[in-house]
Design an enzyme around this catalytic site. Structure first.
Site, PDB file in Angstrom:
ATOM      1  N   ASN A 123      14.087 -40.371  37.328  1.00 50.09           N
ATOM      2  CA  ASN A 123      15.338 -39.853  37.897  1.00 50.09           C
ATOM      3  C   ASN A 123      16.201 -39.104  36.882  1.00 50.09           C
ATOM      4  O   ASN A 123      17.019 -38.264  37.264  1.00 50.09           O
ATOM      5  CB  ASN A 123      16.149 -40.990  38.525  1.00 50.09           C
ATOM      6  CG  ASN A 123      15.719 -41.220  39.961  1.00 50.09           C
ATOM      7  OD1 ASN A 123      15.161 -40.317  40.603  1.00 50.09           O
ATOM      8  ND2 ASN A 123      15.950 -42.421  40.476  1.00 50.09           N
ATOM      9  N   PHE A 182      10.774 -48.013  40.008  1.00 48.89           N
ATOM     10  CA  PHE A 182      10.795 -47.613  38.593  1.00 48.89           C
ATOM     11  C   PHE A 182      11.523 -46.287  38.353  1.00 48.89           C
ATOM     12  O   PHE A 182      11.138 -45.516  37.456  1.00 48.89           O
ATOM     13  CB  PHE A 182       9.363 -47.558  38.027  1.00 48.89           C
ATOM     14  CG  PHE A 182       8.456 -48.610  38.590  1.00 48.89           C
ATOM     15  CD1 PHE A 182       8.802 -49.952  38.473  1.00 48.89           C
ATOM     16  CD2 PHE A 182       7.304 -48.283  39.276  1.00 48.89           C
ATOM     17  CE1 PHE A 182       7.997 -50.945  39.022  1.00 48.89           C
ATOM     18  CE2 PHE A 182       6.492 -49.257  39.833  1.00 48.89           C
ATOM     19  CZ  PHE A 182       6.842 -50.597  39.701  1.00 48.89           C
ATOM     20  N   CYS A 183      12.558 -46.005  39.155  1.00 45.12           N
ATOM     21  CA  CYS A 183      13.344 -44.760  38.973  1.00 45.12           C
ATOM     22  C   CYS A 183      12.470 -43.520  39.107  1.00 45.12           C
ATOM     23  O   CYS A 183      12.782 -42.494  38.483  1.00 45.12           O
ATOM     24  CB  CYS A 183      14.048 -44.721  37.619  1.00 45.12           C
ATOM     25  SG  CYS A 183      15.368 -45.887  37.468  1.00 45.12           S
ATOM     26  N   ASN A 184      11.356 -43.629  39.831  1.00 46.67           N
ATOM     27  CA  ASN A 184      10.482 -42.466  39.996  1.00 46.67           C
ATOM     28  C   ASN A 184      10.148 -42.332  41.483  1.00 46.67           C
ATOM     29  O   ASN A 184       9.045 -42.666  41.923  1.00 46.67           O
ATOM     30  CB  ASN A 184       9.205 -42.658  39.152  1.00 46.67           C
ATOM     31  CG  ASN A 184       8.342 -41.403  39.123  1.00 46.67           C
ATOM     32  OD1 ASN A 184       8.361 -40.597  40.052  1.00 46.67           O
ATOM     33  ND2 ASN A 184       7.575 -41.237  38.070  1.00 46.67           N
TER      34      ASN A 184
END
Ligand SMILES: Cc1ncc(COP(=O)(O)O)c(C=O)c1O
Length: 485
Positions: free
Chosen positions: A135, A403-405
């Site tokens: 992100n 996982f911020c993805n």
């Protein structure tokens, strides 16, 4: 498939070369075994050797360190160590100082922000990025949007969740290719291309050759190295990325709150910061309403630097050098191979698989991060919140979620754009959001290995999954609502 540690050693004989890391685990990373802790979250953070803490304390006990950049001896002592760390960073990545500089930041995210907020986005200067991105790289699209720059995502495709080079080429090629890199042609800039050297979700390693490719198409390149460099060498004299963010704690655990933007001087000189602050200017006038920025890295280091921790980066780099990144790479590659061999062999009594892996099932073109979901005997996904709770109780540190993805998650769970567009702007809970998308769970489980990982960690993890979830139907009873994705 090699199941026991003896079978592992027979299948991966090169692992024996990494025995030095077992010695270090017993001494410098002894807090793992003395607490019976199975640490499997190196993509979250690397671990520090006790020597790193000792060196920090010794340094602070021996001298007086002041706010850098003035004449007094306390200040000079700090300045000297900060500049020594800067040289050490460039040397570690083989980045010639005449071509590159290193800007100290709080973390990789802050390094990305420095680029995003100062890049000359505009209607004719686009932001092109892979859907597989953290992100902190996705967020740069908001800077691009504010300056009316088109943003283009390159999709993740295929069972291994990679990005096809053909798709990269067509995304970078709105009209025509510039052709051979000549200095006359290279100043035609089409925008910024951002991609991770290694995915923090699937562990996929995207080709470093795309840096030159993107340059050929007239793009500056932001190569996110945060997940790659803890277990891989990066040679910036060969891979001439323009902007390279890293977080040091991911390489060697300590210090936290310290990262870098390693950047080509020529690309840096084209950035225009949206503000100035203490430390970033030569001169500024209040009545005259003008300012003149400092040169190079100094123009990007806002306020007082983290001068008591930056010297620990130098120590950490030397620590890694002493071990050898290739040795760490070898060890984690063997252990990842074993993990990838064993997870698919886990079966319920009815023969159904216990795990579904997202990303490559082999060690080629991937790093030491493995994402998967646990399946019950009927093929239903076991809720990742349950796994988070039960693995924690068993003394395992692993990660669950997305996982911020989000791009990698959307590809792994095969969520299409129309479904996501329907939810745009809806104020609903995360659980309702997942329901609306038809998702059985809120993400995946991620296991990542690093320099202190050993055979026993992998063995204990596999045993935990097998013993806890074999033949057990999935349930969501008693789980708290999800508060964020
Ligand atoms: C690939 C990648 N990029 C960027 C980041 C952001 O790093 P930080 O949170 O240290 O700023 C992370 C963190 O996990 C990451 O894995």
């Amino acid at each position: 498939m090699p199941g026991t540690s003896e079978e592992f050693l027979a299948a991966y004989p090169e692992y024996a070369i990494t025995a030095r890391l077992d010695e270090l685990r017993a001494t410098e990373y002894c807090y793992l075994d003395s607490n019976e802790h199975v640490y499997l979250d190196y993509a979250g953070t690397g671990l520090a050797a006790l020597a790193q803490y000792r060196a920090h304390t010794a340094r602070l006990s021996e001298a007086c360190f002041g706010n850098p950049h003035s004449e007094n001896p306390a200040s000079q002592a700090s300045t000297e160590l900060v500049e020594c760390a800067r040289r050490s960073v460039l040397a570690y990545f083989n980045a010639p100082p005449a071509e590159y500089t290193a800007i100290f930041t709080a973390n990789a995210t802050a390094a990305c922000r420095l680029v995003g907020e100062a890049y000359a986005f505009g209607p004719a200067k686009r932001y092109v990025l892979t859907s597989d991105n953290h992100n902190s790289l996705n967020g740069i699209r908001e800077f691009a949007r504010a300056r009316h720059a088109p943003t283009r995502y390159i999709p993740i495709t295929g069972a291994e969740l990679r990005i096809s080079e053909q798709d990269v080429r067509s995304a970078l090629q709105p009209r025509m290719r510039i052709g051979v890199r000549t200095s006359a042609k290279r100043h035609v800039r089409r925008g910024l291309f951002a991609y991770p050297a290694q995915s923090n979700f699937t562990g996929v390693q995207h080709p470093l050759e795309w840096v030159d490719l993107a340059h050929d198409y007239g793009y500056d390149v932001l190569l996110d190295a945060a997940a790659f460099v803890p277990t891989n060498a990066l040679d910036l004299s060969a891979v001439k990325a323009d902007f390279v963010p890293v977080s040091w704690y991911k390489l060697f655990g300590y210090p936290t709150g310290a990262g870098c933007l390693i950047t080509r001087r020529e690309a840096l000189a084209r950035l225009r910061r949206p503000w100035f602050s203490g430390g970033t200017i030569h001169a500024v006038s209040v009545q005259g309403d003008w300012y003149s920025p400092a040169d190079g890295a100094a123009a990007f280091e806002d306020g007082t630097q983290n001068f008591l921790s930056i010297p620990d980066i130098d120590y950490g780099i030397n620590w890694l050098r002493g071990i050898g990144i290739d040795l760490i790479n070898l060890r984690t590659r063997c252990l990842t191979g074993w993990l990838l061999d064993r997870l698919p062999t886990l079966r319920h009594d009815n023969g159904a698989p216990l795990a579904e892996i997202y990303g490559p099932h082999h060690t080629g073109g991937r790093g030491a991060t493995v994402a998967f979901n646990v399946l019950d005997p009927f093929g239903c996904v076991v809720d990742e919140r349950l796994i988070a709770r039960e693995s924690a109780a068993a003394g395992l540190s692993l990660r669950t979620g997305c996982f911020c993805n989000p791009g990698a998650g959307e590809a792994a769970f095969e969520i299409g754009r129309p479904a996501l567009l329907r939810l745009f702007g809806k104020q609903i809970t995360i659980d309702d959001y997942l329901k609306a998308l038809g998702l059985p769970t809120g993400g995946a489980v991620r296991v990542s290995l690093g320099l202190a990982s050993n055979i026993r960690d992998v063995q204990r993890f596999i045993d935990f999954i097998d013993e806890t979830y074999r033949n057990r139907p999935a349930t969501v009873d008693g789980l708290p609502p999800r508060e964020r994705c």
